[in-house]
Design a protein around this motif. Structure first.
Motif, PDB file in Angstrom:
ATOM      1  N   ILE A  36     -10.312   6.522 -12.160  1.00 12.51           N
ATOM      2  CA  ILE A  36      -9.159   6.152 -13.656  1.00 12.51           C
ATOM      3  C   ILE A  36      -8.158   7.252 -12.674  1.00 12.51           C
ATOM      4  N   THR A  37      -6.704   6.317 -12.130  1.00 13.55           N
ATOM      5  CA  THR A  37      -5.412   7.027 -11.852  1.00 13.55           C
ATOM      6  C   THR A  37      -5.005   7.573 -12.912  1.00 13.55           C
ATOM      7  N   ASP A  38      -4.089   8.821 -13.195  1.00 12.99           N
ATOM      8  CA  ASP A  38      -3.548  10.237 -13.435  1.00 12.99           C
ATOM      9  C   ASP A  38      -2.757   8.745 -14.559  1.00 12.99           C
ATOM     10  N   ASP A  39      -2.184   7.939 -14.391  1.00 12.41           N
ATOM     11  CA  ASP A  39      -0.986   7.247 -15.984  1.00 12.41           C
ATOM     12  C   ASP A  39      -1.375   5.952 -15.767  1.00 12.41           C
ATOM     13  N   VAL A  40       0.082   5.297 -15.842  1.00 14.76           N
ATOM     14  CA  VAL A  40      -0.098   4.021 -16.214  1.00 14.76           C
ATOM     15  C   VAL A  40       1.133   3.694 -15.044  1.00 14.76           C
ATOM     16  N   ALA A  41       1.399   2.482 -15.230  1.00  9.97           N
ATOM     17  CA  ALA A  41       1.699   1.897 -13.782  1.00  9.97           C
ATOM     18  C   ALA A  41       3.842   2.153 -14.811  1.00  9.97           C
ATOM     19  N   GLY A  42       4.211   2.668 -13.965  1.00 13.87           N
ATOM     20  CA  GLY A  42       5.630   2.560 -14.480  1.00 13.87           C
ATOM     21  C   GLY A  42       5.665   3.731 -15.325  1.00 13.87           C
ATOM     22  N   GLU A  43       5.050   4.634 -15.264  1.00 16.70           N
ATOM     23  CA  GLU A  43       5.358   5.889 -15.821  1.00 16.70           C
ATOM     24  C   GLU A  43       5.120   7.464 -14.884  1.00 16.70           C
ATOM     25  N   ASP A  44       6.369   8.473 -15.129  1.00 18.77           N
ATOM     26  CA  ASP A  44       5.886  10.009 -13.674  1.00 18.77           C
ATOM     27  C   ASP A  44       6.355   8.954 -12.515  1.00 18.77           C
ATOM     28  N   SER A  45       7.384   7.969 -12.151  1.00 20.67           N
ATOM     29  CA  SER A  45       6.935   7.050 -10.875  1.00 20.67           C
ATOM     30  C   SER A  45       7.103   8.476  -9.919  1.00 20.67           C
ATOM     31  N   GLY A  46       6.688  10.002  -9.544  1.00 26.75           N
ATOM     32  CA  GLY A  46       6.473  10.877  -8.471  1.00 26.75           C
ATOM     33  C   GLY A  46       5.442  11.470  -8.570  1.00 26.75           C
ATOM     34  N   THR A  47       4.450  11.059  -9.879  1.00 22.94           N
ATOM     35  CA  THR A  47       3.117  11.550  -9.322  1.00 22.94           C
ATOM     36  C   THR A  47       2.127  10.952  -8.359  1.00 22.94           C
ATOM     37  N   ASP A  48       0.917  11.291  -7.989  1.00 23.68           N
ATOM     38  CA  ASP A  48      -0.162  11.058  -7.122  1.00 23.68           C
ATOM     39  C   ASP A  48      -0.230   9.902  -7.405  1.00 23.68           C
ATOM     40  N   ALA A  49       0.096   9.377  -8.322  1.00 26.14           N
ATOM     41  CA  ALA A  49      -1.032   7.631  -9.152  1.00 26.14           C
ATOM     42  C   ALA A  49       0.149   7.106  -8.851  1.00 26.14           C
ATOM     43  N   GLU A  50       0.918   7.150  -8.873  1.00 21.43           N
ATOM     44  CA  GLU A  50       2.110   5.670  -8.744  1.00 21.43           C
ATOM     45  C   GLU A  50       2.744   6.028  -6.687  1.00 21.43           C
ATOM     46  N   MET A  51       1.885   6.950  -5.995  1.00 23.08           N
ATOM     47  CA  MET A  51       2.158   7.337  -4.859  1.00 23.08           C
ATOM     48  C   MET A  51       1.290   6.374  -4.121  1.00 23.08           C
ATOM     49  N   LEU A  52       0.505   6.251  -5.024  1.00 16.80           N
ATOM     50  CA  LEU A  52      -0.808   5.384  -4.173  1.00 16.80           C
ATOM     51  C   LEU A  52      -0.633   4.336  -4.472  1.00 16.80           C
ATOM     52  N   ARG A  53      -0.198   3.534  -5.884  1.00 17.56           N
ATOM     53  CA  ARG A  53       0.060   2.551  -5.884  1.00 17.56           C
ATOM     54  C   ARG A  53       1.641   2.061  -4.977  1.00 17.56           C
ATOM     55  N   ARG A  54       2.222   2.588  -4.843  1.00 11.10           N
ATOM     56  CA  ARG A  54       3.124   2.110  -4.332  1.00 11.10           C
ATOM     57  C   ARG A  54       2.311   2.242  -2.009  1.00 11.10           C
ATOM     58  N   GLU A  55       1.554   2.512  -1.615  1.00 10.61           N
ATOM     59  CA  GLU A  55       1.287   2.789  -0.577  1.00 10.61           C
ATOM     60  C   GLU A  55       0.084   1.975  -0.494  1.00 10.61           C
ATOM     61  N   LEU A  56      -0.808   1.318  -2.138  1.00 11.02           N
ATOM     62  CA  LEU A  56      -1.278  -0.127  -1.908  1.00 11.02           C
ATOM     63  C   LEU A  56      -1.174  -1.129  -1.444  1.00 11.02           C
ATOM     64  N   LEU A  57       0.474  -1.006  -2.721  1.00 12.34           N
ATOM     65  CA  LEU A  57       1.669  -2.432  -2.385  1.00 12.34           C
ATOM     66  C   LEU A  57       1.783  -2.561  -1.126  1.00 12.34           C
ATOM     67  N   ALA A  58       1.928  -1.831  -0.108  1.00 17.87           N
ATOM     68  CA  ALA A  58       2.817  -1.775   0.847  1.00 17.87           C
ATOM     69  C   ALA A  58       1.776  -1.611   2.018  1.00 17.87           C
ATOM     70  N   SER A  59       0.773  -1.614   1.234  1.00 19.15           N
ATOM     71  CA  SER A  59      -0.953  -1.889   2.538  1.00 19.15           C
ATOM     72  C   SER A  59      -0.873  -3.101   2.858  1.00 19.15           C
ATOM     73  N   GLU A  60      -1.912  -3.614   4.394  1.00 14.78           N
ATOM     74  CA  GLU A  60      -2.029  -4.736   4.140  1.00 14.78           C
ATOM     75  C   GLU A  60      -3.050  -5.671   3.260  1.00 14.78           C
ATOM     76  N   ALA A  61      -3.559  -4.528   2.366  1.00 11.50           N
ATOM     77  CA  ALA A  61      -4.698  -4.592   1.380  1.00 11.50           C
ATOM     78  C   ALA A  61      -4.348  -6.135   0.492  1.00 11.50           C
ATOM     79  N   GLY A  62      -5.375  -6.538   0.465  1.00 15.19           N
ATOM     80  CA  GLY A  62      -5.008  -7.953  -0.582  1.00 15.19           C
ATOM     81  C   GLY A  62      -4.926  -7.198  -2.073  1.00 15.19           C
ATOM     82  N   ARG A  63      -4.114  -8.115  -2.830  1.00 16.17           N
ATOM     83  CA  ARG A  63      -4.548  -7.672  -4.568  1.00 16.17           C
ATOM     84  C   ARG A  63      -5.354  -8.938  -5.565  1.00 16.17           C
ATOM     85  N   GLY A  64      -6.287  -8.852  -5.770  1.00  7.41           N
ATOM     86  CA  GLY A  64      -7.077  -9.651  -6.378  1.00  7.41           C
ATOM     87  C   GLY A  64      -8.311  -8.853  -7.059  1.00  7.41           C
TER      88      GLY A  64
END
Length: 236
Positions: free
Chosen positions: A94-122
């Motif tokens: 369970i991450t700390d927040d929902v997408a779009g909220e508190d963009s500076g939080t660790d959860a949002e940073m993790l979300r951005r890092e996942l988007l930038a990674s080579e991991a496939g989303r699915g």
């Protein structure tokens, strides 16, 4: 002179072996709860192969060992992060927040890092997903044998139907393989006292009782032995 191996024994052993493969694969790929730190560590090490955000698990323990939980998501990405690692393991946190909220939080940073990674989303299913789907094949084989094979002795056909579909993790299937015809050559029990076989309601009650009992047992063992050995979502 050695007696020839019965085709029934071959089929029985084959079905039992397939159940063992399915059971091990289901245990191995059962979603295991982790913390966000584990997700970051797996991402930093390049171990995340695929991931998906969602709101909740759909399902939980169902009245069938062919029942599997799935990830549910509404209009936006939810706080539940699920990912797969090499070897077919599935993890969630369970991450700390929902997408779009508190963009500076660790959860949002993790979300951005996942988007930038080579991991496939699915939908993360793991490499062993085809093996976990074998429960459907085993159930179809059971129904075909139950329908077209010799009349069962211990219980009626409907008794075995509810036992095999209702007892968690396919242990009802194992019991059927071990005790009932055509795997056993016991004489019919239709004696002068009438048909004493167990009826459908006994099988239905056994399915419900064992489902509840297995849920309690998994909860207790999960607390005692840990998530790695006994995942809380083992029953799907």
């Amino acid at each position: 002179m050695r007696r020839p191996i019965s085709w029934r024994r071959v089929v029985q052993a084959s079905l039992a072996a397939l159940w063992v493969v399915w059971a091990v694969a289901s245990w191995w790929t059962a979603p295991r709860e982790a913390d966000p730190a584990q997700a970051r560590a797996d991402l930093a090490a390049g171990r995340i192969q695929s991931y998906q955000y969602g709101d909740t698990w759909n399902g939980g323990t169902g009245f069938s060992w062919n029942h599997h939980s799935s990830l549910r998501s509404w209009s936006s990405d939810g706080p539940l992060l699920v990912w797969t690692t090499p070897g077919g393991r599935v993890h969630y946190t369970i991450t700390d927040d929902v997408a779009g909220e508190d963009s500076g939080t660790d959860a949002e940073m993790l979300r951005r890092e996942l988007l930038a990674s080579e991991a496939g989303r699915g939908v993360p299913t793991g490499a062993l997903a085809p093996l976990t789907s074998m429960s459907g094949v085993l159930i179809l084989a059971f129904i075909a044998i139950l329908r077209f094979g010799p009349a069962p002795v211990i219980g009626t056909r409907w008794f075995w139907f509810w036992v095999v579909l209702g007892v968690p993790l396919g242990f009802g299937f194992v019991f059927w393989l071990a005790r009932e015809r055509p795997w056993r050559t016991a004489a019919t029990d239709f004696s002068e006292g009438g048909d004493r076989r167990r009826r459908w309601y006994a099988g239905f009650a056994i399915g419900i009782a064992t489902t509840f009992g297995a849920s309690v047992l998994v909860f207790v063992l999960n607390g005692a032995l840990g998530e790695w050995l006994i995942p809380a979502m083992l029953l799907g």
